[in-house]
Enzyme design. Structure first.
Site, PDB file in Angstrom:
ATOM      1  N   CYS A  49       0.797  -1.233   0.000  1.00 40.54           N
ATOM      2  CA  CYS A  49       0.000   0.000   0.000  1.00 40.54           C
ATOM      3  C   CYS A  49       0.829   1.283   0.000  1.00 40.54           C
ATOM      4  CB  CYS A  49      -1.018  -0.012   1.136  1.00 40.54           C
ATOM      5  SG  CYS A  49      -0.484  -0.730   2.676  1.00 40.54           S
ATOM      6  N   ASP A  71      -3.169  -7.832  -4.598  1.00 38.82           N
ATOM      7  CA  ASP A  71      -3.439  -6.572  -3.929  1.00 38.82           C
ATOM      8  C   ASP A  71      -4.009  -5.540  -4.890  1.00 38.82           C
ATOM      9  OD1 ASP A  71      -3.451  -5.327  -1.518  1.00 38.82           O
ATOM     10  OD2 ASP A  71      -1.276  -5.258  -1.272  1.00 38.82           O
ATOM     11  N   LYS A  84     -12.128  -3.367   8.727  1.00 33.46           N
ATOM     12  CA  LYS A  84     -12.052  -4.356   7.649  1.00 33.46           C
ATOM     13  C   LYS A  84     -13.351  -5.150   7.548  1.00 33.46           C
ATOM     14  CE  LYS A  84      -8.668  -6.678   9.494  1.00 33.46           C
ATOM     15  NZ  LYS A  84      -7.677  -7.770   9.601  1.00 33.46           N
ATOM     16  N   HIS A  96      -8.409  -0.822   0.529  1.00 31.23           N
ATOM     17  CA  HIS A  96      -7.459  -1.909   0.328  1.00 31.23           C
ATOM     18  C   HIS A  96      -8.288  -3.178   0.097  1.00 31.23           C
ATOM     19  CE1 HIS A  96      -4.210   0.312   2.783  1.00 31.23           C
ATOM     20  NE2 HIS A  96      -5.320   0.991   3.016  1.00 31.23           N
ATOM     21  N   ARG A 103       7.680 -10.979   5.148  1.00 31.28           N
ATOM     22  CA  ARG A 103       7.488 -10.728   6.577  1.00 31.28           C
ATOM     23  C   ARG A 103       8.179 -11.822   7.371  1.00 31.28           C
ATOM     24  NH1 ARG A 103       1.054  -9.052   6.254  1.00 31.28           N
ATOM     25  NH2 ARG A 103       1.346  -7.453   4.655  1.00 31.28           N
ATOM     26  N   HIS A 132      -5.469  -1.204  -4.570  1.00 29.48           N
ATOM     27  CA  HIS A 132      -5.828  -0.050  -3.751  1.00 29.48           C
ATOM     28  C   HIS A 132      -6.637   0.904  -4.609  1.00 29.48           C
ATOM     29  CE1 HIS A 132      -2.411  -1.843  -1.608  1.00 29.48           C
ATOM     30  NE2 HIS A 132      -3.135  -1.519  -0.560  1.00 29.48           N
ATOM     31  N   GLN A 146       0.517 -11.147  -2.729  1.00 29.44           N
ATOM     32  CA  GLN A 146      -0.857 -10.706  -2.503  1.00 29.44           C
ATOM     33  C   GLN A 146      -1.502 -10.288  -3.827  1.00 29.44           C
ATOM     34  OE1 GLN A 146       0.140  -7.582   0.367  1.00 29.44           O
ATOM     35  NE2 GLN A 146      -0.950  -8.730   1.930  1.00 29.44           N
TER      36      GLN A 146
END
Length: 597
Positions: A289, A338, A424, A470, A318, A340, A336
């Site tokens: 992000c 992902d 979320k 997100h 991570r 945005h 991910q």
């Protein structure tokens, strides 16, 4: 309906999630009582309920325990449960609590107590065992009728590998023996469906100690499955107006300081990479992000440009403790799906609901029909965990709750489960064995646009902040792959199978015809390959069954002469058809699977 009575005066049905949680936490206390009776001097850290059962982290003081000891512990737990012990609550002062556990020699409980406020400390006693606990518990121990200890593992105290390693003992209990028998049957089936076992059999992925723990290596068949998943989502995203972006695998430390991620998760990330020549600090990218915020900042934006939907299959890293790693479901490097979305405040509701539609489309296509949505909110009593104003949090939470209501989602609210920058909507999916997995997620964020000073020019010429959404329908490719494998037992839908068709010539004499069939399939964008090894047809079929190839095309003298193939699908005879009809058969089957009415 089976109900359980609890010490807080409530009577709850067994199917209630909170009832199970209390029941299993009470069982952890029962196990602790048994351990204390069998292993004098044992000391205790924490013993929570988990999704299925409970565990307790214990220090055995040099004594040894293994799965061979489980039967003895189970028998002791059963004996104690049948004695119909009550769970008795008492309020104690901080000094009394410290005195009790100091005299007992349990420094782990003293550490917990030292961080509690006086006047807010309670003990629970069952039989000869007393524990620090908020409760509540089952009213009587004899509600616990069926007991099974499941596994044993090491766990560092407080999750810190520099501290004492404790022994973690997992177990599960039920109020009826038949429930335990049913659960153990599911557990056996789960072992057969374990994605690590299937990944090896199906030649999808592997791990190498030389590469590093928690860093999966995708083999050709697994890479094909991954590519197919990505293309499936890319195609849908393109239809919905998403724009592809690509960001690097590292970023300057200051980027994550600005976003707030470093302060919150810095210790869970790989530590900064220093460049001695320039004095710079970089980090392996722990999330996408902040990078997407910088892409938004790279050009002036007008209200007419919004919404902007940036999508990336971005690999992030991570640091997870080695003991927490588990196949593809818990790794140190993962990708991910992902995206945005940057939108005007008046566009937020519509955009959020469109993302819900996208996630439900993914679930339906993969036959994940049982799911619920968890509304993950900020803990109002612990606001220091979060960034941003109360006003923005209230707007974000209201948008999520309204969207879930308008889409008719079955929801549960979990306070304290929000991300540090926003609430979320997390989707919890049940697999074929009834196990629950957290997959897709959508988050509303007013705060990162503020921290990155993102803005757009509104119709009146004023500068305004966008709202950020997100979202990740899969969550991560790795975890999603693991769940799909276990949900399907490796029998993937035809559209997703790495090899859709395996062509099998009965003998070498028909290899040329098999090659023609395979070429026809490939030219028709069907994933096909030939197995012409010098083995019997039966042996080849048995070995191919481990790969879970859904369709076999068998060719011999008759097929070569007539231009046909003998088709088997998922082990069943599907008849003989011309090569051209076979192509149509596969294409139609794939189209039917992907059709979303």
């Amino acid at each position: 309906m089976l109900t359980i009575a609890f010490t807080d005066g409530s009577i709850r049905p067994w199917d209630d999630a909170e009832a199970k949680k209390i029941f299993w936490h009470s069982s952890a206390h029962l196990m602790a009582e048994a351990l204390e009776a069998l292993y004098p001097g044992v000391r205790f850290w924490v013993g929570p309920a988990v999704e299925n059962g409970f565990y307790y982290d214990v220090d055995l003081g040099g004594q040894q325990i293994s799965e061979d000891d489980f039967k003895r512990i189970e028998d002791k737990m059963t004996e104690l449960a049948r004695s119909k012990e009550t769970f008795e609550r008492s309020e104690v002062s901080k000094s009394e609590a410290l005195k009790y556990f100091t005299e007992k020699g349990d420094q782990y409980k003293c550490d917990l107590i030292s961080r509690l406020d006086d006047g807010n400390i309670t003990f629970y006693k069952n039989g000869n065992f007393t524990d620090l606990c908020r409760g509540p518990h089952v009213k009587h121990s004899d509600d616990i009728k069926a007991i099974k200890l499941l596994s044993i593992a090491g766990a560092y105290w407080k999750g810190d590998q520099n501290l004492q390693q404790l022994t973690r003992i997992y177990g599960i209990t039920f109020p009826k023996k038949a429930m335990l028998e049913e659960y153990l049957q599911v557990l056996e089936e789960a072992k057969k469906r374990d994605h690590r076992k299937l990944g090896k059999e199906m030649e999808l992925f592997t791990f190498s100690g030389r590469v590093g723990l928690g860093l999966p290596l995708w083999l050709p068949r697994g890479a094909q499955m991954r590519y197919t998943l990505e293309q499936f989502l890319r195609k849908k995203q393109q239809e919905l107006g998403y724009l592809p972006v690509v960001t690097p695998h590292i970023g300057a430390k200051d980027l994550y300081v600005t976003s707030g991620h470093y302060a919150k998760y810095g210790k869970d990330s790989f530590q900064p990479i220093h460049t001695p020549q320039e004095g710079e600090e970089y980090m392996l990218k722990p999330m996408n992000c902040p990078h997407h915020c910088e892409i938004f900042r790279s050009a002036p934006r007008s209200y007419r440009d919004l919404p902007l939907r940036f999508a990336e299959f971005g690999t992030v890293y991570r640091y997870e403790q080695s003991g927490e790693l588990h196949g593809l479901t818990r790794v140190r490097g993962f990708t991910q799906d992902d995206a945005h979305l940057f939108c005007r405040p008046d566009q937020l509701q519509e955009e959020f609901e469109k993302v819900i539609d996208l996630i439900l489309y993914v679930f339906k296509t993969l036959n994940m029909t049982e799911y619920m949505a968890q509304v993950s909110l900020r803990d109002p009593n612990n606001k220091e965990k979060y960034i941003g104003t109360d006003e923005n949090w209230e707007k974000a939470e209201s948008a999520i709750i309204l969207a879930a209501e308008r889409k008719g989602l079955k929801t549960v609210v979990e306070t304290g489960e929000a991300a540090f920058y926003g609430p979320k909507l997390d989707f919890m999916v049940k697999d074929a064995l009834g196990r629950q997995w957290q997959l897709g997620t959508i988050q509303v964020d007013y705060n990162l646009p503020e921290r990155f000073q993102l803005e757009f020019t509104d119709a009146d010429g004023s500068k305004q902040r966008p709202v950020m959404i997100h979202r990740a329908p899969f969550g991560s490719i790795e975890r999603f792959t693991a769940v799909v494998l276990e949900h399907t037992a490796g029998h993937l839908p035809l559209w997703l199978s790495p090899d859709q068709v395996k062509v099998l010539p009965i003998s070498e004499k028909y290899a040329d015809y098999a090659e023609k069939v395979c070429t026809l399939l490939k030219n028709s964008e069907i994933r096909a390959s030939i197995d012409s090894r010098n083995e019997t047809l039966g042996k080849r079929i048995r070995e191919i069954s481990l790969l879970r190839v859904p369709v076999l095309a068998i060719v011999g003298e008759k097929e070569a002469a007539e231009g046909t193939v003998s088709v088997r699908r998922e082990g069943a005879d599907a008849g003989t058809m011309s090569a051209a009809d076979f192509v149509n058969y596969i294409q139609s089957a794939v189209a039917e699977e992907l059709k979303n009415n």
